[in-house]
Scaffold this motif. Structure first.
Motif, short mmCIF file in Angstrom:
data_model
loop_
_atom_site.label_atom_id
_atom_site.label_comp_id
_atom_site.label_asym_id
_atom_site.label_seq_id
_atom_site.Cartn_x
_atom_site.Cartn_y
_atom_site.Cartn_z
N THR A 1 -29.76 84.97 -18.03
CA THR A 1 -30.96 85.15 -17.21
C THR A 1 -31.96 86.09 -17.89
N PHE B 1 -34.44 88.39 -16.10
CA PHE B 1 -35.17 87.83 -14.95
C PHE B 1 -34.86 88.60 -13.67
N GLY C 1 -29.40 76.20 -21.01
CA GLY C 1 -29.84 74.94 -21.58
C GLY C 1 -31.18 75.05 -22.27
N GLY D 1 -31.64 72.15 -13.01
CA GLY D 1 -33.06 72.41 -13.28
C GLY D 1 -33.29 72.95 -14.68
N ASN D 2 -34.57 73.19 -15.00
CA ASN D 2 -34.92 73.71 -16.32
C ASN D 2 -34.62 75.21 -16.41
N ARG D 3 -34.99 75.84 -17.52
CA ARG D 3 -34.61 77.25 -17.73
C ARG D 3 -35.12 78.17 -16.63
N ILE D 4 -36.35 77.96 -16.21
CA ILE D 4 -36.90 78.88 -15.22
C ILE D 4 -36.27 78.63 -13.85
N GLN D 5 -36.03 77.35 -13.55
CA GLN D 5 -35.36 77.03 -12.28
C GLN D 5 -33.93 77.59 -12.28
N MET E 1 -32.94 80.24 -13.77
CA MET E 1 -33.01 81.70 -13.51
C MET E 1 -33.31 82.00 -12.04
N ASN F 1 -38.34 69.51 -9.64
CA ASN F 1 -37.65 68.75 -10.69
C ASN F 1 -37.50 67.28 -10.34
N GLY G 1 -38.69 94.59 -18.28
CA GLY G 1 -38.04 93.35 -18.70
C GLY G 1 -38.94 92.13 -18.65
N ASN H 1 -38.21 88.76 -20.71
CA ASN H 1 -37.97 87.55 -19.95
C ASN H 1 -38.93 86.42 -20.31
N VAL I 1 -37.41 84.96 -23.30
CA VAL I 1 -36.16 84.26 -22.99
C VAL I 1 -36.45 82.88 -22.39
N GLN I 2 -37.65 82.70 -21.84
CA GLN I 2 -37.95 81.39 -21.27
C GLN I 2 -38.14 80.31 -22.34
#
Lengths: 411, 411
Positions: free
Chosen positions: A279, A282, A355, A387-391, A393, B154, B281, B285, B288-289
């Protein structure tokens, strides 16, 4: 009373800007009993703006326009308003004084182009914009109010709060629209809906229940509109809703799960730290968005690599080797490490695969272990998040908040 | 070709949900030459939905509706569509099979209420929703296309990409709308506009320049519409725009500043870490996205308290005592500390006062020192940033990106 919002600008239509102003406007207006009945985004074409003003003023008594008031050539709202009201121009000396002051304080040259912002439609009342260079404008057209604001979010906030709302309260006789919201985490919408069937069957007609799902979180909003429903009546039904939702109620106010947990921790002076792998800060950053959090959060660590997990969090090399970085054992060692490092009473650790790559058969993309430590207790759970990376998190954050609530109990 | 988006649901009007679907839709449609000419948010009232469908279908050939397709009682879009098209209902066995499969794989009971999702208007084509339970629907009304999608982001993305777009490409003969975007940081919009006056004066009529300001960042977007403008012609003018904007061009693609810096660092294999006090952070972050960032980011630290600055980042006690936590000296010590700790080539450190409280006369709210270290060079700057906590972090992040670009140069 109903209002419409018109946002102007191609950037909102072609997807370059997310419209957060409307969200702010809706919340603020709700507090004084104005309901947004429609929100339209149009491009900065004069004919579209005029058509929208004409049709909206047939439906509602208040229209708020945002956007298109900058000094640059693509901003045409003001010209269009002059044409719509057929009123000509005036120069506002107060605006010129304000601009001169702003440019001086920022040490910048006051350019001729900036003077354009003091040229206003002759028939509008100026709404002084203390925090920016483009003033707001208020028009009164046979009792209908049209307010035009710049598009910059903090200027919208200043102008609405300090200029528009006091005038609207004075002008209109407003009836408050009330809502009560509770939040559930980790329960699917359809399961909640099934559980609430008997409750919904008895719900009076002048109340309305809405399900607002997002990221493993469902908000349940009970609304009343008009004068018929008293606060007491709404409160009674909100208690019934809470009982019907039991044991899934996370909190009973319309704030984000992390804001709720932040307040709870601040009130009880529980110190906190996070050790985040997948995360990547986040969760810590969500906490940091609450003012005053420095009282209980002294630090946190983003431990992406195994080396950092070992060196900074004292995760034993053997655990990483035997169970892997994405494991219950690593999550547990991480949360122990971070509580020790920052001497915090509560710790949150995450390790998983956000992912899009990095998944395996036994640990597919979306796998995450979350460990929460509070004093001597540790809670570790495995989740599979979609979901995608932000989802990923967002969902992980909500899972962590549900676990924090569980471990600290009802203090 | 123009399209309109209609979003349905009180949650979008009362400010409980930010509409990100429209942003996604606009971007995807742009790629195939469909321009969103209007976007309207209405409440889940049958009469409003029908009125919007009627008026929008007079203006455009494609209407996309999102929201209001869940299994719960407040979702009325489907019923309204049946009434609008006067077409009755059908059961879609493929949807039932898909739902059964989903519920089995999630180990959840398949409830009667979920079957409602297989009941569809008789005259629609089903758009299979692999990632969710509510199918999309496509209606063809005398050559006009109406697409109805659920509101979950999504699911919208899956349905648009895999179901809607292939059908739209086949159905319509589309002309591509092109844009070229460049990004500037730290230059006020009015200064840019002044500098670009000669450029704008020579701009051909079939091109359009838009200024999109946000958080110390201004995007300049050059657009062409219709078939008249070739890509080559647009590219030529984009080069002229870049020359006219010199030396303020940060990057020449429509991505966020942090995405641009991430790619630059990834391509050149430059390792990075952050030590964040006031931004808590946020900057880490943002990095990291970006997928794949673990190759260059092993860890980062959020050092809110002075104790953590001393213990974790080796900021000397005397520096904190003599200059304070919010100082050039502390920022410098922090960036040295974080690069040493995580053995990174590039370091970013922030220390400041995000507010709303904590400001003093010499260091008012919004004051921030940002230090960037790259190999042996260190760059430290002081800024005064405006806005609330989240705006403060967004602006700080953009300042940091501009400084990173400056220090690493054109590698």
């Amino acid at each position: 009373m109903n209002a419409e919002i018109i946002t102007i600008g191609d950037e909102l239509l072609i997807g370059q800007t997310i419209d957060t102003n409307s969200v702010y406007l809706a919340k603020k207006f709700e507090e004084i009993g104005i309901r947004i009945s429609r929100k339209t985004a149009i491009s900065d074409e004069k004919s579209d703006i005029i058509e929208m003003l004409q049709s909206a003023s047939q439906r509602v008594d208040l229209i708020v326009i945002t956007g298109g008031l900058g000094p640059t050539k693509d901003d045409i709202t003001k010209k269009t308003l002059v044409e719509y009201f057929q009123c000509g121009w005036r120069i506002d000396q107060n605006v010129i004084d304000h601009l001169t002051k702003i440019f001086q304080s920022r040490g910048r040259e006051f350019l001729e182009i900036n003077k354009v912002q003091a040229e206003l439609p002759a028939c509008c009342e100026t709404l002084h914009n203390e925090v920016g260079t483009a003033p707001g404008m208020l028009f009164n057209e046979n009792g209908k109010i049209i307010i035009s604001l710049p598009g910059v979010p903090n200027e919208v906030e200043y102008l609405i709060e300090n200029q528009a709302i006091p005038r609207l309260i004075e002008k209109f006789n407003l009836a408050k629209i009330e809502h009560r919201t509770l939040i559930t985490l980790m329960v699917p919408e359809s399961m909640l809906s099934k559980q609430l069937e008997p409750f919904e069957a008895t719900l009076p007609e002048n109340l309305k229940l809405a399900y607002l799902p997002s990221f493993n979180c469902v908000k349940l909003r009970l609304s009343a509109s008009g004068n018929i429903v008293s606060s007491v009546f709404l409160d009674e039904w909100f208690l019934k809703l809470q009982a019907a939702t039991h044991p899934h109620v996370f909190c009973t106010s319309d704030i984000s799960p992390v804001s709720y947990i932040s307040s709870l921790l601040l009130e009880n002076n529980i110190s906190i730290s996070t050790a985040e792998s997948c995360t990547g800060g986040f969760i810590a950053n969500q906490f940091v968005q609450a003012p005053g959090i420095s009282k209980i959060l002294s630090g946190s660590i983003i431990s992406y690599s195994n080396e950092v997990k070992e060196l900074e969090l004292n995760v034993p090399h053997e655990i990483l080797k035997e169970f892997g970085a994405v494991s219950e054992e690593t999550a547990t060692a991480m949360v122990n490490g971070v509580c020790a490092k920052f001497k915090s009473q509560l710790g949150i650790a995450t390790t998983g695969i956000a992912g899009p790559s990095g998944g395996t058969e036994s640990k597919p993309v979306g796998t995450i272990f979350i460990a929460i430590k509070y004093l001597d207790q540790i809670l570790v759970r495995k989740f599979r998040l979609f979901g995608n990376r932000i989802q990923f998190m967002e969902r992980a954050n909500n899972c962590a908040m549900a676990m924090v609530k569980e471990i600290i109990g009802n203090i």
